[in-house]
Scaffold this active site. Structure first.
Site, PDB file in Angstrom:
ATOM      1  N   TYR A 138       0.813  -1.220   0.000  1.00  0.00           N
ATOM      2  CA  TYR A 138       0.000   0.000   0.000  1.00  0.00           C
ATOM      3  C   TYR A 138       0.846   1.269   0.000  1.00  0.00           C
ATOM      4  CZ  TYR A 138      -4.588  -2.181   0.884  1.00  0.00           C
ATOM      5  OH  TYR A 138      -5.766  -2.874   0.789  1.00  0.00           O
ATOM      6  N   LYS A 192       4.684 -14.403   0.118  1.00  0.00           N
ATOM      7  CA  LYS A 192       4.854 -15.054  -1.188  1.00  0.00           C
ATOM      8  C   LYS A 192       6.344 -14.921  -1.496  1.00  0.00           C
ATOM      9  CE  LYS A 192       3.190 -17.040  -4.947  1.00  0.00           C
ATOM     10  NZ  LYS A 192       2.582 -18.366  -4.978  1.00  0.00           N
ATOM     11  N   ASP A 225      -1.146 -18.314  -1.422  1.00  0.00           N
ATOM     12  CA  ASP A 225      -2.133 -19.138  -2.143  1.00  0.00           C
ATOM     13  C   ASP A 225      -2.551 -20.328  -1.284  1.00  0.00           C
ATOM     14  OD1 ASP A 225       0.555 -19.704  -2.493  1.00  0.00           O
ATOM     15  OD2 ASP A 225       0.403 -20.294  -4.587  1.00  0.00           O
ATOM     16  N   ASP A 249      -5.335  -8.004   4.121  1.00  0.00           N
ATOM     17  CA  ASP A 249      -6.644  -7.450   3.739  1.00  0.00           C
ATOM     18  C   ASP A 249      -7.486  -8.526   3.053  1.00  0.00           C
ATOM     19  OD1 ASP A 249      -8.526  -5.315   3.457  1.00  0.00           O
ATOM     20  OD2 ASP A 249      -8.018  -5.229   1.341  1.00  0.00           O
ATOM     21  N   ASP A 253     -10.892 -10.715   4.564  1.00  0.00           N
ATOM     22  CA  ASP A 253     -12.198 -10.791   3.896  1.00  0.00           C
ATOM     23  C   ASP A 253     -12.663 -12.253   3.800  1.00  0.00           C
ATOM     24  OD1 ASP A 253     -12.128  -8.076   3.590  1.00  0.00           O
ATOM     25  OD2 ASP A 253     -12.358  -8.063   1.424  1.00  0.00           O
TER      26      ASP A 253
HETATM   27  N1  GGG Z   1     -14.409   0.477   6.503  1.00  0.00           N
HETATM   28  C1  GGG Z   1     -13.396   0.105   5.617  1.00  0.00           C
HETATM   29  C2  GGG Z   1     -13.417   0.746   4.271  1.00  0.00           C
HETATM   30  O1  GGG Z   1     -13.967   1.778   4.015  1.00  0.00           O
HETATM   31  N2  GGG Z   1     -12.774   0.081   3.395  1.00  0.00           N
HETATM   32  C3  GGG Z   1     -12.601   0.573   2.075  1.00  0.00           C
HETATM   33  C4  GGG Z   1     -11.427  -0.057   1.474  1.00  0.00           C
HETATM   34  O2  GGG Z   1     -11.397  -0.223   0.277  1.00  0.00           O
HETATM   35  N3  GGG Z   1     -10.432  -0.370   2.268  1.00  0.00           N
HETATM   36  C5  GGG Z   1      -9.260  -0.947   1.812  1.00  0.00           C
HETATM   37  C6  GGG Z   1      -8.382  -1.335   2.916  1.00  0.00           C
HETATM   38  O3  GGG Z   1      -8.728  -1.250   4.083  1.00  0.00           O
HETATM   39  O4  GGG Z   1      -7.302  -1.774   2.606  1.00  0.00           O
END
Ligand code: GGG
Length: 359
Positions: A138, A192, A225, A249, A253
């Protein structure tokens, strides 16, 4: 007597809807806890503010937020503004400016919630993901040359510092050490490093170094992976996971959906030195598909509020909120559509607040 000053940034989309319920939860817990109170200041920053001013937040926004004990954040993202503009204009500057290098994302399969995976019982899935939160993939490091030509060239650089890498890995081990998990303590590092032979080989080395300080904790290193496959095949095998900004991230999810819903996953973005405010938010984003309908699940935000209280050291208040979330899920009377119910966001938020007051 503790009064906490909370900067509230609902942001975009369903962020506006769920943050109202997070505030209700805080008001409910304050109403039943002697000496606990909150002073809320709401900031209308986000995509609408961008349309009006050309910025997602004011130029002195970061300076303004420094005066607060913490930040309660909703979501960022707009169907008509590119996602990299919105994310880099609001959420990422806060994470970086406030040195919130430790992101904590728990995932637990609650009684009353059905996993999409066959045969998983309540409690079978119980993990906490530690996400490096200020650098890695990031980092806004790179550039674009010769745009629109045949030799258009784009560079995007991952950035791993010893400070940031060691900090998140150590935080994961320390948390694992404190965590009371029935079936053994384990930290899984995910990289990785077969392909990313600089940054992620470095990460693996730091993981081995830090692990040496915790010889009683089992360790495991997986390629990303394989980690994604195992999260779906054998999620019960994970305890604490630690990974880079992007990988964690994605992993969180997956962890959220295998424990029932994105609408249940909270997130704490911690400044470990307490020098700047930390930020608490649901893992989910603005959710364009359901925004404005009043049907988003507010419990991820309510759980994020519990993490905020825990960060303040208000342990009893945090436990009260966590217990209310668990009860709300277990009784299965007032649930949003993601959990098979028909309740609105505010009806479920009201129920969570009622259960918080009831104790
Ligand atoms: N509440 C979390 C949010 O707004 N996420 C939007 C998003 O795309 N976040 C990417 C991240 O947290 O890396």
């Amino acid at each position: 007597m503790a009064e906490y000053k909370i900067a509230v940034i609902p942001g975009d989309g369903v962020g506006l809807e769920v943050i109202a319920e997070g505030r209700k939860a805080l008001e409910a817990v304050a109403s039943v806890t002697d000496g606990l109170s909150f002073q809320f200041t709401e900031f209308p920053w986000g995509s609408e503010y961008y349309r009006e001013t050309g910025n997602l937040m004011p130029v002195d926004g970061i300076e303004t937020l420094k005066a607060f004990d913490t930040i309660l954040f909703g979501a960022v993202g707009d169907p008509n503004i590119p996602d990299h503009i919105t994310l880099h204009g609001l959420l990422l500057p806060m994470r970086r400016s406030f040195d919130q290098g430790v992101c904590i994302r728990p995932a637990y399969l609650h009684p009353g919630v059905e996993s999409p995976l066959a045969g998983k019982k309540a409690g079978d899935i119980d993990m906490v993901i530690f996400r490096e939160n200020t650098e890695g993939e990031y980092a806004p490091v790179g550039g674009r040359l010769y745009a629109g030509t045949a030799h258009e060239t784009v560079v995007q650089t991952n950035m791993f510092t010893r400070r940031g890498t060691e900090r998140i890995i150590r935080a994961a081990f320390e948390y694992c050490d404190r965590r009371n998990k029935a079936n053994g303590k384990k930290v899984t590092s995910v990289t990785k490093s077969n392909a990313q032979s600089f940054g992620m080989v470095f990460w693996d080395e730091v993981f081995t170094e830090v692990a040496a300080d915790f010889p009683h904790i089992e360790t495991e290193s997986l390629l990303v992976d394989r980690a994604c496959m195992d999260l779906v095949r054998w999620p019960e095998d994970f305890d604490v996971m630690v990974a880079s900004n992007l990988f964690a991230d994605i992993l969180s999810d997956i962890a959220a959906v295998v424990t029932g819903s994105m609408g249940l996953a909270p997130s704490a973005n911690i400044n470990p030195d307490h020098e700047f405010p930390s930020l608490f938010e649901p893992v989910h984003g603005a959710a364009f598909d359901i925004m404005g309908k009043g049907i988003a699940n507010p419990l991820a935000t309510v759980s994020a509020v519990a993490m905020m209280l825990d960060h303040f050291g208000e342990t009893a208040a945090a436990e009260r909120v966590d217990k209310a979330v668990a009860k709300c899920l277990e009784q299965r009377t007032i649930l949003t559509v993601d959990l098979g119910g028909t309740a609105s966001t505010s009806e479920m938020g009201d129920e969570a607040a009622r259960l918080i007051r009831e104790g």
